[in-house]
Scaffold this motif. Structure first.
Motif, PDB file in Angstrom:
ATOM      1  N   SER A 143      -2.229   2.117  -4.716  1.00  0.00           N
ATOM      2  CA  SER A 143      -1.675   3.255  -4.413  1.00  0.00           C
ATOM      3  C   SER A 143      -2.622   4.580  -4.778  1.00  0.00           C
ATOM      4  O   SER A 143      -3.203   4.237  -5.752  1.00  0.00           O
ATOM      5  CB  SER A 143      -0.157   3.473  -5.102  1.00  0.00           C
ATOM      6  OG  SER A 143       0.378   4.951  -4.810  1.00  0.00           O
ATOM      7  N   GLN A 173       4.411   2.038   7.855  1.00  0.00           N
ATOM      8  CA  GLN A 173       3.124   2.438   8.948  1.00  0.00           C
ATOM      9  C   GLN A 173       3.684   3.540   9.703  1.00  0.00           C
ATOM     10  O   GLN A 173       3.038   4.200  10.505  1.00  0.00           O
ATOM     11  CB  GLN A 173       2.401   1.522   9.515  1.00  0.00           C
ATOM     12  CG  GLN A 173       3.460   0.355  10.279  1.00  0.00           C
ATOM     13  CD  GLN A 173       2.620  -0.993  10.331  1.00  0.00           C
ATOM     14  OE1 GLN A 173       1.900  -1.326   9.752  1.00  0.00           O
ATOM     15  NE2 GLN A 173       2.890  -1.611  11.652  1.00  0.00           N
ATOM     16  N   THR A 201      -8.286   1.128   2.400  1.00  0.00           N
ATOM     17  CA  THR A 201      -7.957  -0.342   2.467  1.00  0.00           C
ATOM     18  C   THR A 201      -8.501  -0.683   3.724  1.00  0.00           C
ATOM     19  O   THR A 201      -8.845  -2.053   3.805  1.00  0.00           O
ATOM     20  CB  THR A 201      -6.361  -0.857   1.927  1.00  0.00           C
ATOM     21  OG1 THR A 201      -5.395  -0.208   3.295  1.00  0.00           O
ATOM     22  CG2 THR A 201      -6.083  -0.150   0.788  1.00  0.00           C
ATOM     23  N   TRP A 202      -8.291  -0.071   4.975  1.00  0.00           N
ATOM     24  CA  TRP A 202      -8.523  -0.585   6.258  1.00  0.00           C
ATOM     25  C   TRP A 202      -9.860  -1.104   6.340  1.00  0.00           C
ATOM     26  O   TRP A 202     -10.230  -2.123   6.888  1.00  0.00           O
ATOM     27  CB  TRP A 202      -8.276   0.609   7.205  1.00  0.00           C
ATOM     28  CG  TRP A 202      -6.860   1.056   7.310  1.00  0.00           C
ATOM     29  CD1 TRP A 202      -5.818   0.524   6.504  1.00  0.00           C
ATOM     30  CD2 TRP A 202      -6.403   2.314   7.912  1.00  0.00           C
ATOM     31  NE1 TRP A 202      -4.577   1.227   6.951  1.00  0.00           N
ATOM     32  CE2 TRP A 202      -4.895   2.310   7.657  1.00  0.00           C
ATOM     33  CE3 TRP A 202      -6.948   3.184   8.577  1.00  0.00           C
ATOM     34  CZ2 TRP A 202      -4.172   3.445   8.100  1.00  0.00           C
ATOM     35  CZ3 TRP A 202      -6.215   4.281   9.080  1.00  0.00           C
ATOM     36  CH2 TRP A 202      -4.788   4.304   8.917  1.00  0.00           C
ATOM     37  N   THR A 230      -5.850   6.610   0.070  1.00  0.00           N
ATOM     38  CA  THR A 230      -5.857   5.307  -0.389  1.00  0.00           C
ATOM     39  C   THR A 230      -5.699   4.065   0.587  1.00  0.00           C
ATOM     40  O   THR A 230      -6.244   3.044   0.769  1.00  0.00           O
ATOM     41  CB  THR A 230      -4.968   5.236  -1.694  1.00  0.00           C
ATOM     42  OG1 THR A 230      -5.395   5.994  -2.599  1.00  0.00           O
ATOM     43  CG2 THR A 230      -5.041   3.700  -2.409  1.00  0.00           C
ATOM     44  N   SER A 231      -4.506   4.369   1.293  1.00  0.00           N
ATOM     45  CA  SER A 231      -4.399   3.209   2.263  1.00  0.00           C
ATOM     46  C   SER A 231      -5.409   3.293   3.341  1.00  0.00           C
ATOM     47  O   SER A 231      -5.554   2.041   3.561  1.00  0.00           O
ATOM     48  CB  SER A 231      -3.042   3.754   2.861  1.00  0.00           C
ATOM     49  OG  SER A 231      -1.730   3.409   2.323  1.00  0.00           O
ATOM     50  N   TRP A 244       3.683  -1.825   4.036  1.00  0.00           N
ATOM     51  CA  TRP A 244       3.184  -0.294   4.288  1.00  0.00           C
ATOM     52  C   TRP A 244       4.198   0.292   5.287  1.00  0.00           C
ATOM     53  O   TRP A 244       4.254  -0.178   6.211  1.00  0.00           O
ATOM     54  CB  TRP A 244       1.572  -0.227   4.589  1.00  0.00           C
ATOM     55  CG  TRP A 244       1.303   1.314   4.747  1.00  0.00           C
ATOM     56  CD1 TRP A 244       1.612   2.350   3.663  1.00  0.00           C
ATOM     57  CD2 TRP A 244       0.481   1.923   5.906  1.00  0.00           C
ATOM     58  NE1 TRP A 244       0.983   3.377   4.421  1.00  0.00           N
ATOM     59  CE2 TRP A 244       0.555   3.257   5.622  1.00  0.00           C
ATOM     60  CE3 TRP A 244       0.101   1.319   6.945  1.00  0.00           C
ATOM     61  CZ2 TRP A 244      -0.252   3.892   6.548  1.00  0.00           C
ATOM     62  CZ3 TRP A 244      -0.761   2.199   7.921  1.00  0.00           C
ATOM     63  CH2 TRP A 244      -0.756   3.528   7.629  1.00  0.00           C
ATOM     64  N   ARG A 251       0.893  -1.093  -0.048  1.00  0.00           N
ATOM     65  CA  ARG A 251      -0.041  -0.068   0.050  1.00  0.00           C
ATOM     66  C   ARG A 251       0.846   1.385   0.012  1.00  0.00           C
ATOM     67  O   ARG A 251       1.934   1.050   0.518  1.00  0.00           O
ATOM     68  CB  ARG A 251      -1.069  -0.055   1.259  1.00  0.00           C
ATOM     69  CG  ARG A 251      -1.885  -0.965   1.387  1.00  0.00           C
ATOM     70  CD  ARG A 251      -2.706  -1.110   2.510  1.00  0.00           C
ATOM     71  NE  ARG A 251      -1.838  -1.645   3.754  1.00  0.00           N
ATOM     72  CZ  ARG A 251      -2.123  -1.643   4.647  1.00  0.00           C
ATOM     73  NH1 ARG A 251      -3.393  -0.854   5.196  1.00  0.00           N
ATOM     74  NH2 ARG A 251      -1.426  -2.127   5.928  1.00  0.00           N
ATOM     75  N   ASP A 252       0.289   2.295  -0.685  1.00  0.00           N
ATOM     76  CA  ASP A 252       1.031   3.599  -0.574  1.00  0.00           C
ATOM     77  C   ASP A 252      -0.143   4.506  -0.803  1.00  0.00           C
ATOM     78  O   ASP A 252      -1.140   4.603  -1.302  1.00  0.00           O
ATOM     79  CB  ASP A 252       2.116   3.889  -1.846  1.00  0.00           C
ATOM     80  CG  ASP A 252       3.154   4.709  -1.273  1.00  0.00           C
ATOM     81  OD1 ASP A 252       3.108   5.467  -0.461  1.00  0.00           O
ATOM     82  OD2 ASP A 252       4.109   5.028  -2.343  1.00  0.00           O
ATOM     83  N   GLY A 265       5.737   2.806  -2.081  1.00  0.00           N
ATOM     84  CA  GLY A 265       4.983   1.842  -2.747  1.00  0.00           C
ATOM     85  C   GLY A 265       5.619   0.979  -3.803  1.00  0.00           C
ATOM     86  O   GLY A 265       5.670  -0.178  -3.845  1.00  0.00           O
ATOM     87  N   SER A 304       1.749  -8.192   4.205  1.00  0.00           N
ATOM     88  CA  SER A 304       1.223  -6.764   3.966  1.00  0.00           C
ATOM     89  C   SER A 304       2.395  -5.852   4.000  1.00  0.00           C
ATOM     90  O   SER A 304       2.814  -5.654   5.501  1.00  0.00           O
ATOM     91  CB  SER A 304      -0.004  -6.605   4.600  1.00  0.00           C
ATOM     92  OG  SER A 304      -0.398  -5.178   4.414  1.00  0.00           O
TER      93      SER A 304
END
Length: 568
Positions: free
Chosen positions: A444, A415, A400-401, A396-397, A413, A391-392, A423, A411
């Motif tokens: 991304s 974080q 995804t959550w 957008t990230s 990222w 993820r980037d 990404g 996964s």
């Protein structure tokens, strides 16, 4: 046996299991690169050293073996600095090797020296350790100390500088030692601490596992899964859509981004924290969802840094150990008392399943441009089960959550630092790590993706079939929410400074990759399938509703609680 220093460096890296070298060719490293290829290494020349360092970091995340990036004297080393800071914050044991002019340049009083600065000083604050190999006799001890520092306790990056005169020097070296002969490879837990932890777990009614990214970068997936299987308890991610322990997918919940996660936390009477700093994303284990029941809740913390205990919160049973050793020890101690899954855990599983179903049902359909929630649903449901999920980006990230339809074993990222632009390099490094066995998929935002689009050529050149799904709002995504919150409507620069003519799919095709431009939600899944079937690097560009991307970010209020001193 006499050999050049650059040859010896390769031998020492090989002893650590390293066979990939990232960096841009330059006189400082010509001989090292050619020799590495002759020895069967993969040498990867990115278009920017920062991107190469991110690739090396991803190699570590996927293999547990440090990645190595080289930077040429002056500008090449300067390009590594941002990635070094990121690696430090991500606790990534990347080995940074900097080239430098002959050491006599460092001792001159003269002005106007071309491409010379005291480079190592720029890294001292971020790195766990910094050294310069001034004499060939120092090669072994400095390289070994670099690995000792990078991998002992909490991992972190190191910087080694090798001036050109040293790199080309010749020296008699003994056979390279295996790592076990010069550094500690295992740090098991004290038997008393394990016994105390096991006793607490046997007495607990509602235990949970709190699992951070450190558990997965340590490649301890199976060890975590075995403990989770014994306890049959909820597994709480410190960040949403992190890596999932195999077999525990249905009872793995994000802390505050699912009602099941929030209720599992507030209803727990014992926490086993593994591979996490117990930091702001979980309110230090004392605030938010953790506040209820905190006075009676017990904590077991497996951590290799003795300075981490008791800082963010009280710990009842500190286990000072490498989690790769301590988790199997704890599982073995509980082997004769496996737990049965409780009715409460079954209730939480159903609650989370219903939450995900409700999110899917509520995601807007038929909007033009596509709503980012619908993009995430349609794109991720088409991914292979064993895909590496990268993820980037900001909004957008976060989308995804809530909406990603994946429970990935891996996964990636960044974080802890939130560095945009990682990404695509992460995806390339991960694909190098898994080879042809698995596919790597990046989701991304367009702003983040544009940082390193030139690395698409690297993916094409190295035949790395990474899939890049790009959510394009032609703006700075979640930052627009901040701009509007503080200033009202933003300026053209803050709102939409690329216009709507940017075609990343065409950019991809120009590099020799597969490109698709998708505007309808029903076409997203088929486009992903075509990209996977192409066997090539691919970019799927999907324009999204920019207002929704900024305004409707799911769980933003929860995300904002991570910052104790947030300023908007």
């Amino acid at each position: 046996m006499a050999s050049k220093v650059y040859q010896r460096v390769l031998e020492l890296l090989e002893a650590e299991g390293i066979r990939h070298l990232f960096g841009i060719p330059d006189p400082s490293f010509f001989h090292m690169f050619v020799t590495a290829e002759e020895r069967g290494w993969q040498v990867i020349a990115p278009h920017h050293e920062e991107a190469g360092a991110f690739m090396a970091e991803a190699m570590w995340r996927m293999t547990g073996t440090p990645g190595v990036i080289v930077g040429n004297q002056g500008p090449g080393v300067a390009n590594l600095v941002p990635a070094a800071i990121n690696a430090a914050k991500e606790n990534a044991p990347v080995i940074f090797i900097g080239g430098q002019r002959a050491q006599i340049a460092a001792r001159r009083v003269r002005r106007g020296r071309i491409q010379y600065t005291p480079q190592y000083r720029y890294f001292e604050e971020a790195m766990k350790w910094v050294a310069v190999i001034e004499y060939p006799e120092q090669t072994d001890e400095i390289i070994r100390e670099a690995f000792r520092q990078a991998l002992t306790g909490r991992p972190g990056p190191v910087y080694i500088e090798i001036p050109m005169n040293t790199m080309q020097a010749e020296q008699d070296f003994p056979p390279a030692l295996p790592p076990a002969d010069y550094r500690v490879l295992h740090q098991p837990a004290d038997a008393g601490a394990i016994a105390q932890a096991a006793a607490l777990l046997r007495a607990a009614q509602n235990p949970i596992l709190l699992v951070g990214q450190g558990a997965f970068t340590a490649r301890a997936h199976d060890a975590i899964a075995a403990l989770a299987d014994n306890l049959q308890c909820p597994v709480i991610h410190t960040y949403p859509v992190s890596s999932f322990p195999p077999g525990a997918e249905e009872r793995t919940f994000p802390c505050g981004f699912s009602p099941a996660g929030a209720q599992a936390v507030s209803g727990s009477d014992l926490v086993v924290a593994i591979g996490t700093e117990i930091g702001e994303p979980v309110q230090h284990g004392v605030g938010g969802h953790w506040e209820k029941g905190d006075a009676a809740r017990k904590w077991i913390y497996i951590e290799c840094d003795p300075l981490a205990f008791g800082v963010n919160r009280h710990i009842d049973v500190p286990i000072l150990a490498d989690l790769r050793d301590a988790v199997p020890q704890l599982t073995a101690a509980l082997a004769d008392t496996p737990r049965q899954r409780s009715a409460e855990v079954e209730r939480l599983i159903e609650l989370h399943r219903q939450f995900r179903a409700d999110c899917e049902a509520e995601a807007p359909r038929g909007s033009q441009p596509v709503h980012p929630a619908r993009l995430m649903l349609e794109a991720t449901r088409a991914l292979p089960e064993d895909a590496v999920f990268v993820r980037d980006g900001g909004a957008t990230s976060i989308y995804t959550w809530t909406y990603a339809q994946v429970t990935p074993r891996d996964s990636i990222w960044n974080q802890n630092f939130g560095h945009l632009g990682t990404g695509l390099p992460y995806a390339i490094g991960a694909q190098l790590a898994v080879g042809n066995e698995r596919r790597v998929v990046l989701v991304s935002g367009d702003s983040a993706f544009l940082f390193h689009t030139s690395e698409l050529e690297t993916a094409v050149r190295k035949n790395l079939p990474v899939i890049c799904i790009v959510s394009a709002d032609y703006a700075w995504g979640v930052e627009v929410r901040g701009y509007r919150g503080m200033l009202g409507e933003g300026t053209p620069e803050t709102e939409a400074h690329w216009g709507k003519q940017l075609r990343l799919d065409k950019v991809a095709e120009g590099y020799g990759a597969h490109g698709e431009f998708v505007e309808r939600e029903e076409d997203i899944g088929p486009a992903v399938q075509r990209a996977l079937a192409s066997g090539r690097p691919a970019v799927i560009q999907i324009p999204v509703d920019g207002t929704a991307n900024a305004r409707d970010v799911p769980g933003h209020e929860e995300y904002s609680t991570w910052y104790n001193d947030f300023w908007y």
